[in-house]
Design a protein around this motif. Structure first.
Motif, PDB file in Angstrom:
ATOM      1  N   VAL A  76     -10.936  -1.685  14.523  1.00 35.60           N
ATOM      2  CA  VAL A  76     -11.142  -2.793  15.448  1.00 35.60           C
ATOM      3  C   VAL A  76     -12.618  -3.147  15.620  1.00 35.60           C
ATOM      4  N   GLU A  77     -12.960  -4.351  15.217  1.00 33.63           N
ATOM      5  CA  GLU A  77     -14.229  -5.022  15.535  1.00 33.63           C
ATOM      6  C   GLU A  77     -15.488  -4.214  15.238  1.00 33.63           C
ATOM      7  N   PRO A  78     -15.766  -3.902  13.963  1.00 33.43           N
ATOM      8  CA  PRO A  78     -17.089  -3.356  13.656  1.00 33.43           C
ATOM      9  C   PRO A  78     -18.164  -4.336  14.107  1.00 33.43           C
ATOM     10  N   ASP A  79     -19.306  -3.824  14.451  1.00 29.63           N
ATOM     11  CA  ASP A  79     -20.452  -4.570  15.013  1.00 29.63           C
ATOM     12  C   ASP A  79     -20.309  -4.828  16.511  1.00 29.63           C
ATOM     13  N   LEU A  80     -19.116  -5.270  16.958  1.00 29.66           N
ATOM     14  CA  LEU A  80     -18.967  -5.620  18.374  1.00 29.66           C
ATOM     15  C   LEU A  80     -19.351  -4.461  19.277  1.00 29.66           C
ATOM     16  N   TRP A  81     -18.872  -3.250  18.982  1.00 23.24           N
ATOM     17  CA  TRP A  81     -19.145  -2.124  19.868  1.00 23.24           C
ATOM     18  C   TRP A  81     -20.637  -1.786  19.868  1.00 23.24           C
ATOM     19  N   GLY A  82     -21.302  -2.003  18.732  1.00 19.57           N
ATOM     20  CA  GLY A  82     -22.752  -1.799  18.701  1.00 19.57           C
ATOM     21  C   GLY A  82     -23.488  -2.802  19.569  1.00 19.57           C
ATOM     22  N   SER A 107       0.839  -1.204   0.000  1.00 17.59           N
ATOM     23  CA  SER A 107       0.000   0.000   0.000  1.00 17.59           C
ATOM     24  C   SER A 107       0.870   1.249   0.000  1.00 17.59           C
ATOM     25  N   HIS A 108       1.861   1.266   0.860  1.00 10.84           N
ATOM     26  CA  HIS A 108       2.751   2.434   0.940  1.00 10.84           C
ATOM     27  C   HIS A 108       3.491   2.659  -0.375  1.00 10.84           C
ATOM     28  N   ARG A 109       3.975   1.581  -0.980  1.00 14.00           N
ATOM     29  CA  ARG A 109       4.706   1.732  -2.237  1.00 14.00           C
ATOM     30  C   ARG A 109       3.832   2.355  -3.327  1.00 14.00           C
ATOM     31  N   ALA A 110       2.537   2.038  -3.301  1.00 15.25           N
ATOM     32  CA  ALA A 110       1.622   2.569  -4.308  1.00 15.25           C
ATOM     33  C   ALA A 110       1.066   3.939  -3.931  1.00 15.25           C
ATOM     34  N   GLY A 111       1.403   4.427  -2.741  1.00 11.51           N
ATOM     35  CA  GLY A 111       0.934   5.743  -2.325  1.00 11.51           C
ATOM     36  C   GLY A 111      -0.404   5.742  -1.614  1.00 11.51           C
ATOM     37  N   TYR A 112      -0.842   4.569  -1.125  1.00  6.69           N
ATOM     38  CA  TYR A 112      -2.132   4.458  -0.445  1.00  6.69           C
ATOM     39  C   TYR A 112      -1.933   4.254   1.059  1.00  6.69           C
ATOM     40  N   ILE A 113      -2.887   4.735   1.832  1.00  7.57           N
ATOM     41  CA  ILE A 113      -2.889   4.493   3.280  1.00  7.57           C
ATOM     42  C   ILE A 113      -3.597   3.168   3.530  1.00  7.57           C
ATOM     43  N   PRO A 114      -2.917   2.181   4.136  1.00  6.21           N
ATOM     44  CA  PRO A 114      -3.557   0.881   4.360  1.00  6.21           C
ATOM     45  C   PRO A 114      -4.466   0.900   5.586  1.00  6.21           C
ATOM     46  N   VAL A 115      -5.612   0.263   5.441  1.00  4.06           N
ATOM     47  CA  VAL A 115      -6.561   0.085   6.540  1.00  4.06           C
ATOM     48  C   VAL A 115      -6.833  -1.405   6.676  1.00  4.06           C
ATOM     49  N   LEU A 116      -6.597  -1.958   7.848  1.00  6.51           N
ATOM     50  CA  LEU A 116      -6.898  -3.359   8.130  1.00  6.51           C
ATOM     51  C   LEU A 116      -8.068  -3.407   9.092  1.00  6.51           C
ATOM     52  N   THR A 117      -9.168  -4.005   8.642  1.00  8.36           N
ATOM     53  CA  THR A 117     -10.342  -4.153   9.499  1.00  8.36           C
ATOM     54  C   THR A 117     -10.212  -5.458  10.271  1.00  8.36           C
ATOM     55  N   TYR A 118      -9.979  -5.341  11.560  1.00 10.00           N
ATOM     56  CA  TYR A 118      -9.717  -6.482  12.430  1.00 10.00           C
ATOM     57  C   TYR A 118     -11.055  -6.980  12.978  1.00 10.00           C
ATOM     58  N   TYR A 119     -11.597  -8.006  12.310  1.00 15.43           N
ATOM     59  CA  TYR A 119     -12.938  -8.528  12.605  1.00 15.43           C
ATOM     60  C   TYR A 119     -12.791  -9.993  13.020  1.00 15.43           C
ATOM     61  N   GLU A 120     -12.201 -10.212  14.178  1.00 17.94           N
ATOM     62  CA  GLU A 120     -11.745 -11.550  14.536  1.00 17.94           C
ATOM     63  C   GLU A 120     -12.547 -12.230  15.636  1.00 17.94           C
ATOM     64  N   LEU A 121     -13.224 -11.466  16.466  1.00 11.17           N
ATOM     65  CA  LEU A 121     -13.837 -12.082  17.647  1.00 11.17           C
ATOM     66  C   LEU A 121     -14.927 -13.075  17.259  1.00 11.17           C
ATOM     67  N   LEU A 122     -15.813 -12.690  16.363  1.00 10.72           N
ATOM     68  CA  LEU A 122     -16.939 -13.549  15.990  1.00 10.72           C
ATOM     69  C   LEU A 122     -16.467 -14.860  15.382  1.00 10.72           C
ATOM     70  N   GLN A 123     -15.408 -14.816  14.567  1.00 14.78           N
ATOM     71  CA  GLN A 123     -14.947 -16.002  13.856  1.00 14.78           C
ATOM     72  C   GLN A 123     -14.106 -16.936  14.719  1.00 14.78           C
ATOM     73  N   SER A 124     -13.765 -16.497  15.932  1.00 16.70           N
ATOM     74  CA  SER A 124     -12.971 -17.341  16.819  1.00 16.70           C
ATOM     75  C   SER A 124     -13.855 -18.422  17.437  1.00 16.70           C
ATOM     76  N   THR A 125     -13.233 -19.391  18.051  1.00 11.31           N
ATOM     77  CA  THR A 125     -13.986 -20.450  18.720  1.00 11.31           C
ATOM     78  C   THR A 125     -13.957 -20.225  20.228  1.00 11.31           C
ATOM     79  N   PRO A 126     -14.993 -20.679  20.958  1.00  9.27           N
ATOM     80  CA  PRO A 126     -16.085 -21.545  20.511  1.00  9.27           C
ATOM     81  C   PRO A 126     -17.260 -20.803  19.866  1.00  9.27           C
ATOM     82  N   SER A 127     -17.363 -19.487  20.057  1.00  8.02           N
ATOM     83  CA  SER A 127     -18.396 -18.677  19.399  1.00  8.02           C
ATOM     84  C   SER A 127     -19.781 -19.296  19.559  1.00  8.02           C
ATOM     85  N   SER A 128     -20.187 -19.495  20.801  1.00  2.43           N
ATOM     86  CA  SER A 128     -21.475 -20.132  21.083  1.00  2.43           C
ATOM     87  C   SER A 128     -22.537 -19.080  21.392  1.00  2.43           C
TER      88      SER A 128
END
Length: 547
Positions: free
Chosen positions: A167-173, A103-124
C-alpha cells in the motif's frame, strides 16, 4: 518509487548492564494475527516485476522465482483506473482477479503495489508530498479511494490463495516527514476517513493513523487471504540513507524514527481489526548509472562498506526496522543493472548498478537483517529490466565494455550476453544458480541472555546460566543504589551508591579509598562504567550535573 527528499553509542565495557535503562523505541512483538507466516521464510526468496503477459517469460528463464509484482497506479476517480484494465464485457476489477489467478497457476506469489493516491484527482500541490496530502484530505477523493480499495479486496478474495497488497509506497515517507520526521505519531496528521462519508470508515479518526486502520478493516472484512504491507522510505526521517555521504549518519537512529511512525500507523495496534503484515522498502527508483548520466554519482553504494552510502548501512537500517516493528521485511523495486555483461552500456534500458550483484552474493546477510524477499524491477522509464523491455534483442555494445567512474568500473563488463534480456540475462543466471543450490542451513539460535540486574537497595541478581550468583553491598530499605558495572569476562564488578561510593562484588579488585569521586550526604551519583578491571581498576562515575 524513491523520491529524494553506528549502532547505538558503544559502551566502554560490553558487559555493562544497567537495569534502569530502557530503549527509546520499544520493539513491537510479532502480531499473532499477522498472516506473514503464509509466505516462505526458509531462505531469502526472489521475485521480479511482471506484467500480465510476462508469466511465459518468467517460466522460460527456468528460474524458480517465488514472487511477481504489478503496479495498480491510475487513480481512483480517473477514466483509466485499474478497474477498467480488461475487456469491457468483464466485471470491473477483473484485471486484479486474473493477475492473482495467473500467478497462482504458475506457482508465484502475486504482489500488487497499490499506488493510487497521487494519481487521483484533484491532486493539487507544488510537489508529490503536497499532492498526496491534498488528496488524503479531500472527502470526495477519499470516498472513491475506500470504494476502490474495497473492490480490490473483493476481487482478491474471489481469487483465493495468498496475495500481497503493498500500500502506497512514498506516501508513508511523506507523512513521516510531515510528522516532524517521525518524532510525532501518525495520529497527529490529518486525513479524511470518517469525514469521507464512506460507510465502513464511519467512527474511525480523521488522521493518517485512522487511514491505515480503515484499510486494514476493509482487508479483514472482505479479503482475509490478503497480506497487507506498509512501506518504509529511506528518506522519511528527513535525510536519505540511500544517498547521504555522511558516515556519522546513524541507520539505527533513522530506523528507530521510521519504525516509531509506522508503528503508530497500524503496526502496533488497530482497534478496528488487524495490523500490517509486512514492511516493504525500496533502494532507488533508477539505476545508479542512470543517475550518474544525469549529473550525480551519489546513488552508487560502496560494496567495500568503507564509504557512505553503503550496504552495511542499509542492512543495519533494515535490521532496526525488523526489530522495532516485529514484521518481516521485503526489499522492493530493487535496481536490476549490473556490471557484468557488455549489454550494460549506460543507455536507456541498459544502465549499470551494483545493488543486484551485492544482494545476490550476500543473501545470508540480507536474511539475517530480517528480509524474507527481494523483488527486482525498475521504477521509472529507461531503467534496466530483466526481460527485453526495450525490444532491442541481444545486444553486446559491439564488443566494447563501458567504463563507469561512479561505479568504479574500468571496462569491467566484458561478458557477452546470449539472451535478449535488457540486463544481459544477469538476474536469470545468478538467481537461477542461487535456487539450484541447496538451501542454506537455518541460522543458529541467538545466545541466551546473561548478566546482572540490581535493585534500589543494592542487591545484585544474576540471570542466565553463565552468570553465577554474587554477593554485593546491600542496604535494605534504603533506595540508594544508582548503578552497576560488570568486569569483562569475570563474575564481579561494582555497584554505585548515591554518594558516589563504589562497592565491589565477586572477583573484582578492590578500589582504594579516595580513588574515586565521593560526596558524602549528597545523593548526586547517577552511573558508572569501567574502562579497565584487571591490572588496576579504572573507569568513570557520572554525577547529576553531568560531571
Amino acid at each position: 518509487m524513491l523520491r529524494l527528499a553506528g549502532r547505538h553509542l558503544a559502551t566502554l565495557v560490553a558487559t555493562l548492564v544497567v537495569a534502569a535503562s530502557a530503549a527509546v523505541v520499544a520493539p513491537v512483538a510479532a502480531d499473532a494475527a499477522t498472516g506473514a507466516a503464509a509466505l516462505p521464510q526458509d531462505r531469502l526468496h526472489f521475485g521480479i516485476t511482471s506484467g500480465p503477459d510476462d508469466v511465459a517469460w518468467m517460466q522460460a528463464t527456468g528460474v524458480s522465482w517465488r514472487y511477481r509484482y504489478q503496479y495498480l497506479a491510475s487513480g481512483v476517480n480517473t477514466p483509466g483506473r485499474w478497474e477498467t484494465w480488461q475487456d469491457a464485457s468483464l466485471p470491473p476489477g477483473q484485471f486484479a482477479l486474473d493477475y492473482i489467478r495467473s500467478s497462482h497457476r504458475a506457482g508465484y506469489i502475486p504482489v500488487l503495489t497499490y499506488y493510487e493516491l497521487l494519481q487521483s484527482t484533484p491532486s493539487s500541490g507544488a510537489d508529490e508530498a503536497a499532492r498526496d496530502y491534498s488528496n488524503l484530505n479531500n472527502a470526495g477523493t477519499m470516498a472513491a479511494y475506500y470504494a476502490d480499495f474495497k473492490l480490490l479486496m473483493q476481487r482478491a478474495a474471489t481469487a483465493g490463495g495468498t496475495a500481497v497488497v503493498h500500500v502506497e509506497p512514498d506516501l508513508w515517507g511523506y507523512l513521516e516527514q510531515r510528522a516532524a520526521n517521525g518524532a510525532q505519531p501518525a495520529s497527529t496528521i490529518a486525513a479524511s476517513v470518517a469525514s469521507s462519508g464512506f460507510a465502513e470508515a464511519q467512527g474511525i479518526p480523521n488522521t493518517a493513523q485512522g487511514f491505515a486502520w480503515a484499510l486494514l478493516k476493509l482487508r479483514d472484512t472482505y479479503a482475509p487471504n490478503v497480506l497487507l504491507a506498509t512501506h518504509a522510505s529511506m528518506w522519511g526521517n528527513g535525510r536519505d540513507l540511500a544517498t547521504d555521504h555522511d558516515l556519522s549518519l546513524s541507520p539505527v537512529a533513522v530506523g528507530d524514527a521510521t519504525a516509531a511512525f509506522l508503528n503508530s500507523a497500524g503496526i502496533a495496534s488497530n482497534p478496528y481489526g488487524s495490523t500490517w503484515d509486512l514492511v516493504f522498502n525500496d533502494v532507488d527508483d533508477h539505476d545508479a548509472g542512470w543517475w550518474e548520466a544525469h549529473g550525480t554519482s551519489a546513488h552508487w553504494w560502496d560494496p567495500a562498506n568503507q564509504k557512505a552510502p553503503n550496504f552495511n548501512r542499509y542492512l543495519a537500517w533494515v535490521a532496526e526496522l525488523k526489530l522495532r516493528t516485529g514484521r518481516p521485511q521485503v526489499a522492493w523495486q530493487v535496481p536490476v543493472g549490473n556490471q557484468y555483461f557488455l549489454t550494460m552500456n549506460n543507455t536507456c534500458g541498459h544502465y549499470q548498478d551494483n545493488v543486484a550483484a551485492y544482494f545476490l552474493t550476500h543473501a545470508a546477510d540480507l536474511a539475517s537483517a530480517g528480509l524474507i524477499a527481494v523483488l527486482f524491477g525498475g521504477g521509472n522509464s529507461c531503467t534496466t529490466q530483466a526481460g527485453d523491455a526495450t525490444g532491442d534483442g541481444v545486444t553486446n555494445n559491439n564488443g566494447a565494455p563501458t567504463s563507469d567512474s561512479g561505479g568504479g568500473c574500468n571496462a569491467c563488463n566484458t561478458h557477452a550476453a546470449t539472451v535478449a534480456d535488457d540486463d544481459g540475462g544477469f538476474l536469470r543466471q545468478v538467481v537461477g544458480q542461487y535456487y539450484a543450490g541447496p538451501p542454506p542451513p537455518p541460522p543458529p539460535p541467538p545466545p541466551a541472555a546473561t548478566g546482572y540486574t540490581f535493585d534500589g537497595w543494592g542487591g545484585v541478581h544474576a540471570f542466565g546460566a553463565a552468570a553465577p550468583a554474587v554477593a554485593s553491598g546491600y542496604w535494605p530499605g534504603w533506595d540508594i543504589a544508582r548503578g552497576i558495572a560488570v568486569c569483562p569476562g569475570g563474575a564481579g564488578g561494582y555497584t554505585l551508591d548515591g554518594w558516589g561510593g563504589l562497592h565491589r562484588f565477586g572477583n573484582a579488585p578492590p578500589v582504594a579509598d579516595g580513588g574515586h569521586a565521593y560526596w558524602p550526604g549528597w545523593n548526586i551519583a547517577r552511573g558508572v562504567v569501567l574502562s579497565a578491571c584487571s591490572g588496576g581498576v579504572a573507569g568513570y562515575t557520572l554525577d547529576g550535573w553531568g560531571g
